[in-house]
Design a protein around this motif. Structure first.
Motif, PDB file in Angstrom:
ATOM      1  N   ALA A   1     -70.220 -36.854 -11.439  1.00 42.93           N
ATOM      2  CA  ALA A   1     -70.899 -37.327 -10.405  1.00 42.93           C
ATOM      3  C   ALA A   1     -70.740 -39.167 -10.696  1.00 42.93           C
ATOM      4  O   ALA A   1     -70.550 -39.481  -9.474  1.00 42.93           O
ATOM      5  CB  ALA A   1     -71.977 -37.017 -10.938  1.00 42.93           C
ATOM      6  N   ALA A   2     -70.703 -39.354 -11.949  1.00 44.47           N
ATOM      7  CA  ALA A   2     -70.811 -41.190 -11.808  1.00 44.47           C
ATOM      8  C   ALA A   2     -69.515 -41.424 -11.239  1.00 44.47           C
ATOM      9  O   ALA A   2     -70.122 -42.807  -9.934  1.00 44.47           O
ATOM     10  CB  ALA A   2     -71.131 -41.395 -13.277  1.00 44.47           C
ATOM     11  N   THR A   3     -68.703 -40.715 -10.986  1.00 40.64           N
ATOM     12  CA  THR A   3     -67.041 -41.604 -10.054  1.00 40.64           C
ATOM     13  C   THR A   3     -67.776 -41.510  -8.384  1.00 40.64           C
ATOM     14  O   THR A   3     -67.534 -42.350  -8.155  1.00 40.64           O
ATOM     15  CB  THR A   3     -66.141 -40.562 -10.283  1.00 40.64           C
ATOM     16  OG1 THR A   3     -65.533 -40.611 -12.086  1.00 40.64           O
ATOM     17  CG2 THR A   3     -64.940 -41.268  -9.800  1.00 40.64           C
ATOM     18  N   PHE A   4     -68.352 -40.312  -8.279  1.00 38.84           N
ATOM     19  CA  PHE A   4     -68.922 -40.311  -7.075  1.00 38.84           C
ATOM     20  C   PHE A   4     -70.135 -41.933  -6.822  1.00 38.84           C
ATOM     21  O   PHE A   4     -69.216 -42.588  -5.243  1.00 38.84           O
ATOM     22  CB  PHE A   4     -69.577 -38.906  -6.655  1.00 38.84           C
ATOM     23  CG  PHE A   4     -70.501 -39.389  -5.495  1.00 38.84           C
ATOM     24  CD1 PHE A   4     -69.503 -38.902  -3.978  1.00 38.84           C
ATOM     25  CD2 PHE A   4     -71.527 -39.310  -4.925  1.00 38.84           C
ATOM     26  CE1 PHE A   4     -70.514 -39.243  -2.901  1.00 38.84           C
ATOM     27  CE2 PHE A   4     -72.500 -39.810  -4.034  1.00 38.84           C
ATOM     28  CZ  PHE A   4     -70.820 -39.774  -2.719  1.00 38.84           C
ATOM     29  N   PHE A   5     -71.167 -41.783  -7.614  1.00 37.37           N
ATOM     30  CA  PHE A   5     -71.935 -42.743  -7.435  1.00 37.37           C
ATOM     31  C   PHE A   5     -71.273 -44.042  -7.259  1.00 37.37           C
ATOM     32  O   PHE A   5     -71.295 -45.484  -6.209  1.00 37.37           O
ATOM     33  CB  PHE A   5     -73.515 -42.810  -7.622  1.00 37.37           C
ATOM     34  CG  PHE A   5     -73.959 -41.780  -7.436  1.00 37.37           C
ATOM     35  CD1 PHE A   5     -74.593 -42.148  -6.608  1.00 37.37           C
ATOM     36  CD2 PHE A   5     -73.918 -40.685  -9.202  1.00 37.37           C
ATOM     37  CE1 PHE A   5     -75.448 -40.549  -6.602  1.00 37.37           C
ATOM     38  CE2 PHE A   5     -74.823 -39.717  -8.741  1.00 37.37           C
ATOM     39  CZ  PHE A   5     -75.719 -39.048  -7.013  1.00 37.37           C
ATOM     40  N   LEU A   6     -69.986 -44.490  -8.283  1.00 36.71           N
ATOM     41  CA  LEU A   6     -69.647 -45.686  -8.188  1.00 36.71           C
ATOM     42  C   LEU A   6     -68.825 -45.897  -7.457  1.00 36.71           C
ATOM     43  O   LEU A   6     -68.180 -47.493  -6.672  1.00 36.71           O
ATOM     44  CB  LEU A   6     -68.860 -45.730  -9.198  1.00 36.71           C
ATOM     45  CG  LEU A   6     -69.350 -45.877 -11.125  1.00 36.71           C
ATOM     46  CD1 LEU A   6     -68.349 -45.893 -11.909  1.00 36.71           C
ATOM     47  CD2 LEU A   6     -70.303 -47.171 -10.988  1.00 36.71           C
ATOM     48  N   GLY A   7     -67.557 -45.058  -6.629  1.00 34.18           N
ATOM     49  CA  GLY A   7     -67.421 -45.023  -5.418  1.00 34.18           C
ATOM     50  C   GLY A   7     -68.235 -45.613  -4.295  1.00 34.18           C
ATOM     51  O   GLY A   7     -67.285 -46.168  -2.824  1.00 34.18           O
ATOM     52  N   PHE A   8     -69.183 -45.110  -4.100  1.00 29.31           N
ATOM     53  CA  PHE A   8     -70.108 -45.701  -2.539  1.00 29.31           C
ATOM     54  C   PHE A   8     -70.498 -47.154  -3.505  1.00 29.31           C
ATOM     55  O   PHE A   8     -69.980 -47.646  -2.267  1.00 29.31           O
ATOM     56  CB  PHE A   8     -71.157 -44.645  -2.761  1.00 29.31           C
ATOM     57  CG  PHE A   8     -72.071 -44.626  -2.094  1.00 29.31           C
ATOM     58  CD1 PHE A   8     -71.921 -44.052  -0.566  1.00 29.31           C
ATOM     59  CD2 PHE A   8     -72.890 -45.817  -1.684  1.00 29.31           C
ATOM     60  CE1 PHE A   8     -72.809 -44.522   0.344  1.00 29.31           C
ATOM     61  CE2 PHE A   8     -74.946 -46.003  -1.042  1.00 29.31           C
ATOM     62  CZ  PHE A   8     -74.103 -45.253   0.302  1.00 29.31           C
TER      63      PHE A   8
ATOM     64  N   ALA B   1     -78.689 -30.340 -12.408  1.00 32.97           N
ATOM     65  CA  ALA B   1     -77.165 -30.114 -12.491  1.00 32.97           C
ATOM     66  C   ALA B   1     -75.922 -29.638 -11.607  1.00 32.97           C
ATOM     67  O   ALA B   1     -74.547 -30.216 -11.418  1.00 32.97           O
ATOM     68  CB  ALA B   1     -76.918 -29.288 -13.312  1.00 32.97           C
ATOM     69  N   GLU B   2     -77.098 -28.830 -10.513  1.00 34.39           N
ATOM     70  CA  GLU B   2     -75.783 -28.387  -9.636  1.00 34.39           C
ATOM     71  C   GLU B   2     -75.460 -29.661  -8.415  1.00 34.39           C
ATOM     72  O   GLU B   2     -74.497 -29.610  -7.514  1.00 34.39           O
ATOM     73  CB  GLU B   2     -75.850 -27.498  -8.629  1.00 34.39           C
ATOM     74  CG  GLU B   2     -75.413 -27.045  -7.240  1.00 34.39           C
ATOM     75  CD  GLU B   2     -75.836 -25.569  -7.308  1.00 34.39           C
ATOM     76  OE1 GLU B   2     -75.485 -24.836  -5.988  1.00 34.39           O
ATOM     77  OE2 GLU B   2     -77.437 -25.009  -7.103  1.00 34.39           O
ATOM     78  N   SER B   3     -75.721 -30.270  -8.274  1.00 33.08           N
ATOM     79  CA  SER B   3     -76.453 -31.692  -7.697  1.00 33.08           C
ATOM     80  C   SER B   3     -75.056 -32.908  -7.940  1.00 33.08           C
ATOM     81  O   SER B   3     -73.731 -33.004  -7.512  1.00 33.08           O
ATOM     82  CB  SER B   3     -77.186 -32.546  -7.214  1.00 33.08           C
ATOM     83  OG  SER B   3     -77.999 -33.236  -8.394  1.00 33.08           O
ATOM     84  N   LEU B   4     -74.772 -32.374  -9.482  1.00 30.89           N
ATOM     85  CA  LEU B   4     -73.858 -33.189 -10.111  1.00 30.89           C
ATOM     86  C   LEU B   4     -72.171 -32.716  -9.653  1.00 30.89           C
ATOM     87  O   LEU B   4     -71.318 -33.744  -9.382  1.00 30.89           O
ATOM     88  CB  LEU B   4     -74.370 -33.713 -11.701  1.00 30.89           C
ATOM     89  CG  LEU B   4     -75.582 -34.202 -12.021  1.00 30.89           C
ATOM     90  CD1 LEU B   4     -75.506 -33.920 -13.377  1.00 30.89           C
ATOM     91  CD2 LEU B   4     -76.153 -35.457 -11.605  1.00 30.89           C
ATOM     92  N   TRP B   5     -72.712 -31.284  -9.798  1.00 28.99           N
ATOM     93  CA  TRP B   5     -71.525 -30.428  -9.668  1.00 28.99           C
ATOM     94  C   TRP B   5     -71.019 -31.007  -8.279  1.00 28.99           C
ATOM     95  O   TRP B   5     -69.051 -31.025  -8.227  1.00 28.99           O
ATOM     96  CB  TRP B   5     -71.788 -29.303  -9.867  1.00 28.99           C
ATOM     97  CG  TRP B   5     -70.311 -28.466  -9.497  1.00 28.99           C
ATOM     98  CD1 TRP B   5     -70.743 -27.106  -8.318  1.00 28.99           C
ATOM     99  CD2 TRP B   5     -69.857 -28.182 -10.278  1.00 28.99           C
ATOM    100  NE1 TRP B   5     -69.650 -26.971  -8.660  1.00 28.99           N
ATOM    101  CE2 TRP B   5     -68.834 -27.052 -10.245  1.00 28.99           C
ATOM    102  CE3 TRP B   5     -68.723 -28.646 -11.337  1.00 28.99           C
ATOM    103  CZ2 TRP B   5     -67.220 -26.279 -10.721  1.00 28.99           C
ATOM    104  CZ3 TRP B   5     -67.482 -28.165 -12.022  1.00 28.99           C
ATOM    105  CH2 TRP B   5     -66.938 -27.321 -11.343  1.00 28.99           C
ATOM    106  N   ALA B   6     -71.786 -30.726  -6.816  1.00 23.94           N
ATOM    107  CA  ALA B   6     -71.364 -31.267  -5.735  1.00 23.94           C
ATOM    108  C   ALA B   6     -70.740 -32.491  -5.520  1.00 23.94           C
ATOM    109  O   ALA B   6     -69.876 -32.739  -5.288  1.00 23.94           O
ATOM    110  CB  ALA B   6     -73.022 -30.462  -4.880  1.00 23.94           C
ATOM    111  N   ALA B   7     -71.193 -33.315  -6.592  1.00 29.67           N
ATOM    112  CA  ALA B   7     -70.393 -35.384  -6.466  1.00 29.67           C
ATOM    113  C   ALA B   7     -69.415 -34.886  -7.100  1.00 29.67           C
ATOM    114  O   ALA B   7     -68.404 -36.073  -6.421  1.00 29.67           O
ATOM    115  CB  ALA B   7     -71.944 -35.820  -6.786  1.00 29.67           C
TER     116      ALA B   7
END
Length: 274
Positions: A255-262, A119-125
């Motif tokens: 977190a999904a926004t980060f991955f979609l942006g990448f 969960a913390e990795s999602l928070w970091a993203a």
């Protein structure tokens, strides 16, 4: 007969490039690599200024004569700048590395997030997205221009590269130390991460994309935000994440926004190169 006013009116970017190229006249041309004359090359190719003859006209006013002289001087400067100084292997390496910074940093960050897989990795993203939004907001608010030797027209304060690099570096260091503890390996990773982050940020100055102050401010904001973001997770958000569904949903969406942006960046980069 070519009138100067009609030439300017038909070229929307003429004034901006012309002003920048005149500022470059007073800089030492031998201290720049090929990339520092992009403004002049683009001006020469798109406007065709060196091929546009300023036809002499009888009865010119003194103001028109001065304008013609300035234009002729600029044309001569463009022609004299065709032969560029040789670029060393180190300069080529740094230019290439600078152009690939986003790839390197984002892949490193993605690897850390997938390694943690919690969960913390999602928070970091999610924090990386907010960090970038803060940077864009500051750029528009401060509206400080970049060095005159770059063709980028967006504001340069703070440096987005430096801010994102140091946010990712510190948040990754926190994650690795939290997972593995403090030992020789994690201290080595910390040293390498900070050294690489500093070097990649310094390239923004050496390649003339930002001033020193823009990079230093960007790095400071990135470090500060990463510390605050990590503290929020442990002090407040973690308990709320466990207790409330809407908090979990918000973190996951971030977190999904980060991955979609990448993914979007990868696609746009591929299309651009093709």
């Amino acid at each position: 007969m070519v009138e100067i006013n009609s030439l300017v009116s038909n070229q929307p970017r003429f004034n901006h490039c012309l002003n920048r190229s005149f500022e470059l006249r007073y800089l030492n041309a031998t201290s720049f690599s090929h990339s520092k004359f992009v403004c002049l090359s683009e001006l020469n190719s798109k406007i065709g200024l060196s091929k546009v003859g300023l036809v002499k006209k009888t009865g010119l006013s003194s103001k028109e004569k001065k304008t013609s002289l300035r234009m002729s001087g600029h044309e001569a400067f463009v022609k004299d700048s065709v032969e560029f100084p040789s670029v060393s292997a180190v300069d080529k390496f740094e230019a290439t590395l600078n152009s690939q910074t986003k790839w390197l940093v984002n892949i490193y960050f993605l690897a850390v997030l997938l390694w943690r897989n919690d969960a913390e990795s999602l928070w970091a993203a999610t924090g990386s997205v907010i960090n970038f939004v803060i940077c864009l907001t500051l750029k528009k608010t401060l509206n400080q221009r970049r060095p005159i030797t770059t063709m980028k027209y967006d504001p340069g304060m703070p440096s987005a590269h430096a801010q994102c690099i140091f946010y990712i570096s510190l948040i990754s260091i926190f994650s690795i130390i939290e997972k593995l503890g403090v030992n020789e390996f994690t201290m080595m990773i910390t040293t390498i991460s900070l050294a690489c982050g500093s070097y990649l940020s310094w390239l923004r100055v050496s390649q003339q994309f930002h001033t020193r102050s823009q990079v230093v401010i960007g790095a400071t904001i990135g470090c500060t935000f990463s510390i605050i973001w990590s503290w929020l997770w442990h002090a407040i958000v973690y308990e709320a994440f466990v207790s409330y569904y809407w908090v979990r949903t918000s973190v996951i969406l971030g977190a999904a926004t980060f991955f979609l942006g990448f993914i979007s960046y990868v696609v746009r980069h591929s299309i651009t190169h093709q």
